[in-house]
Write an enzyme that holds these catalytic residues in place. Structure first.
Site, PDB file in Angstrom:
ATOM      1  N   THR A  30       0.813  -1.220   0.000  1.00 49.03           N
ATOM      2  CA  THR A  30       0.000   0.000   0.000  1.00 49.03           C
ATOM      3  C   THR A  30       0.842   1.263   0.000  1.00 49.03           C
ATOM      4  O   THR A  30       0.336   2.354  -0.282  1.00 49.03           O
ATOM      5  CB  THR A  30      -0.920   0.038   1.235  1.00 49.03           C
ATOM      6  N   CYS A  34       2.387   2.549   9.448  1.00 52.20           N
ATOM      7  CA  CYS A  34       1.426   2.599  10.553  1.00 52.20           C
ATOM      8  C   CYS A  34       2.145   2.465  11.887  1.00 52.20           C
ATOM      9  O   CYS A  34       3.293   2.012  11.958  1.00 52.20           O
ATOM     10  CB  CYS A  34       0.420   1.447  10.443  1.00 52.20           C
ATOM     11  N   CYS A  38      -2.264   0.032  15.027  1.00 49.16           N
ATOM     12  CA  CYS A  38      -3.235   0.417  13.995  1.00 49.16           C
ATOM     13  C   CYS A  38      -4.427  -0.546  14.008  1.00 49.16           C
ATOM     14  O   CYS A  38      -4.253  -1.768  14.004  1.00 49.16           O
ATOM     15  CB  CYS A  38      -2.570   0.405  12.618  1.00 49.16           C
ATOM     16  N   ARG A  63       3.919   6.699   3.109  1.00 48.54           N
ATOM     17  CA  ARG A  63       3.070   7.782   3.589  1.00 48.54           C
ATOM     18  C   ARG A  63       2.419   7.376   4.905  1.00 48.54           C
ATOM     19  O   ARG A  63       2.162   6.191   5.152  1.00 48.54           O
ATOM     20  CB  ARG A  63       1.981   8.106   2.566  1.00 48.54           C
ATOM     21  N   CYS A  65      -0.271   6.577   7.649  1.00 49.77           N
ATOM     22  CA  CYS A  65      -1.633   6.033   7.658  1.00 49.77           C
ATOM     23  C   CYS A  65      -2.615   7.110   8.128  1.00 49.77           C
ATOM     24  O   CYS A  65      -2.393   7.778   9.136  1.00 49.77           O
ATOM     25  CB  CYS A  65      -1.694   4.818   8.576  1.00 49.77           C
ATOM     26  N   CYS A  68      -4.520   5.480  11.697  1.00 53.21           N
ATOM     27  CA  CYS A  68      -3.868   5.393  13.016  1.00 53.21           C
ATOM     28  C   CYS A  68      -2.937   6.559  13.314  1.00 53.21           C
ATOM     29  O   CYS A  68      -2.473   6.709  14.443  1.00 53.21           O
ATOM     30  CB  CYS A  68      -3.106   4.078  13.148  1.00 53.21           C
ATOM     31  N   ASP A 443      18.282  12.693  50.433  1.00 50.17           N
ATOM     32  CA  ASP A 443      17.046  13.448  50.626  1.00 50.17           C
ATOM     33  C   ASP A 443      16.302  12.932  51.843  1.00 50.17           C
ATOM     34  O   ASP A 443      16.117  11.711  52.016  1.00 50.17           O
ATOM     35  CB  ASP A 443      16.172  13.314  49.376  1.00 50.17           C
TER      36      ASP A 443
END
Length: 499
Positions: A30, A34, A38, A63, A65, A68, A443
């Site tokens: 695709t 993601c 996702c 690129r 998603c 998600c 401390d």
């Protein structure tokens, strides 16, 4: 970074949100990358490539998603738990140094050659410093496009892009949509207003990994708040800070699954830096489940961890301010330390006009406090000398207390100053440098808590007892502090919510 194929594939198949920010998944069929959680049907393993960063996936042509939104996941917890060159570089990139000073500025700050930094970052993250900065700019741009009504030319400027063309090209490449297309699919709220033409006002959401225990995190910041610089108002912690292009005001409110942030800026170019420093302040990139699991392995700490999972380390937006305030607070109460700091703010802070509250100034610069008068330093002479000496060293750069500092070098340099002891040094390491293993063995609150639990609490015995908590002793300190009744462990009553 986590890129072991078997582990990554298991996380993807189970949609495990704990791994968001550790790696991204590139789906070759695709061209989309993601986050591990996702909700889409996991692709077949043979079609997946795992990348150590969103920038690496983008550099390989993937690129983001649209479902998600992997670019909006919390940052990797690894960079805040390490002190090596790559981790220090990543903290500087997050703080916008590459955008402001270029890769040469990054190398100058780190003391290594540009070639060496490029090589090490690319080897671990699969992308160059410029590509990582570009990915950060793209995420900032998306936030502004989708959550504000800013003109797109101003969005480009605020995101750190040098030109409208590079802004348009980057947004198209990363999100497969032009900026106007992204905005057309978003229902805008009133995310950008002006106050007397002096401030830009934006509303954002800061994600984090669950769980998040808010009482000691926000409670600590509120209990130690310096009047004029910090306040708790309407359920939000508010403070001023000085950014590269001018002052700013932020209001941070814990919410369900995110921290709601309202930011007022004089210059929109400071937005990425403001976001980075707010995330650092609240330790939002931590991996609480991993930290809690490690600490709970000690039977002495297990009940504390089980009763309050998700504790974070309250940090600072300015290491110099934090270091100076720790000296002001040496051997006195929290209330007295606030009083001393407020006096200095009133005398030397840069005045601001708070558009939505009662803040009055930013914290004074170190160079100013190095020459502060005796009248404004109402403290023993020895502590005045310590404060001035530290302020001078910080002002001239002799001591580095930034998020990119070498932890060992800073500890050594601080201890060399008269009047600076282990309590101050470890406080700086924990809250300014971000060392997750900083341990305030001297401390009083830590010692009292260890004593109540039957843990040796003095000298070498305390350090030996804390060995099983490594490398997360700073988080163990939060649990120990929270076992007592001090006000730093709770939100103001009127704003308390169930954890």
């Amino acid at each position: 970074m986590l890129t072991d194929p078997q582990t990554c594939m298991t996380a993807v198949r189970s949609r495990d949100a704990r791994f968001d920010g550790w790696f991204v998944t590139g789906v070759r069929t695709t061209g989309i990358y993601c986050r591990p959680s996702c909700p889409a049907t996991p692709p077949k393993a043979r079609n997946i490539t795992f990348y150590p960063s969103a920038a690496a996936a983008q550099a390989n042509g993937f690129r983001a998603c649209k479902r998600c939104r992997p670019d909006a996941s919390p940052g990797s917890p690894e960079w805040n738990a390490r002190a090596d060159l790559v981790a220090r570089a990543m903290r500087l990139i997050a703080d916008g140094v590459v955008d402001r000073e270029g890769v040469h500025g990054l190398s100058r700050r780190l003391g290594y050659s540009t070639r060496q930094i490029e090589r090490q970052i690319r080897a671990e993250l699969g992308a160059s410093p410029l590509a990582l900065a570009r990915a950060q700019r793209a995420q900032t741009a998306r936030v502004l496009i989708e959550t504000t009504a800013l003109p797109l030319t101003q969005v480009a400027h605020a995101s750190g892009f040098g030109s409208i063309r590079s802004f348009n090209d980057t947004v198209r490449a990363v999100f497969a949509m032009a900026p106007r297309e992204l905005r057309s699919k978003t229902r805008l709220s009133a995310g950008h207003v002006s106050a007397g033409n002096a401030w830009h006002h934006l509303q954002l959401r800061l994600p984090f990994r669950r769980p998040l225990r808010v009482d000691n995190l926000f409670g600590h910041l509120v209990a130690t708040a310096v009047p004029g610089v910090e306040e708790w108002r309407d359920g939000a912690y508010r403070r001023t800070m000085q950014l590269p292009h001018g002052p700013a005001v932020v209001a941070l409110r814990p919410d369900d699954g995110f921290v709601a942030a309202r930011v007022w800026l004089r210059d929109l170019a400071d937005l990425p830096v403001a976001i980075s420093r707010c995330r650092w302040l609240l330790d939002l990139d931590a991996d609480p489940e991993a930290i809690d699991a490690h600490l709970a392995a000690d039977p002495m700490l297990a009940p504390l961890v089980a009763g309050a999972p998700g504790r974070r380390v309250p940090r600072t937006v300015d290491g110099v301010e934090l270091a100076l305030r720790l000296v002001l607070g040496q051997q006195i109460s929290t209330r007295a330390a606030r009083t001393h700091a407020a006096r200095l703010v009133q005398a030397y802070g840069e005045p601001i006009d708070d558009p939505d509250g009662g803040l009055t100034a930013t914290f004074p610069e170190a160079a100013v406090l190095a020459t502060a008068s005796d009248e404004t330093l109402a403290m023993p002479q020895s502590r005045r000398a310590t404060l001035r000496g530290l302020a001078a060293a910080l002002a001239d750069g002799a001591i580095d207390v930034s998020t990119s500092a070498n932890w060992d070098d800073t500890r050594r340099d601080l201890l060399a100053l008269p009047g600076i002891g282990p309590w101050t040094v470890e406080g700086v390491a924990m809250r300014a440098l971000g060392d997750p293993d900083a341990f305030l063995a001297t401390d009083l609150g830590v010692r009292q808590a260890m004593s109540r639990l039957g843990i040796p609490d003095s000298g070498r015995a305390a350090h030996t007892a804390s060995e099983p908590w490594r490398p997360w002793r700073a988080y163990a300190v939060q649990h120990l502090w929270a076992s007592g009744p001090h006000e730093i462990n709770q939100l103001p009553e009127q704003a308390r919510k169930p954890a």
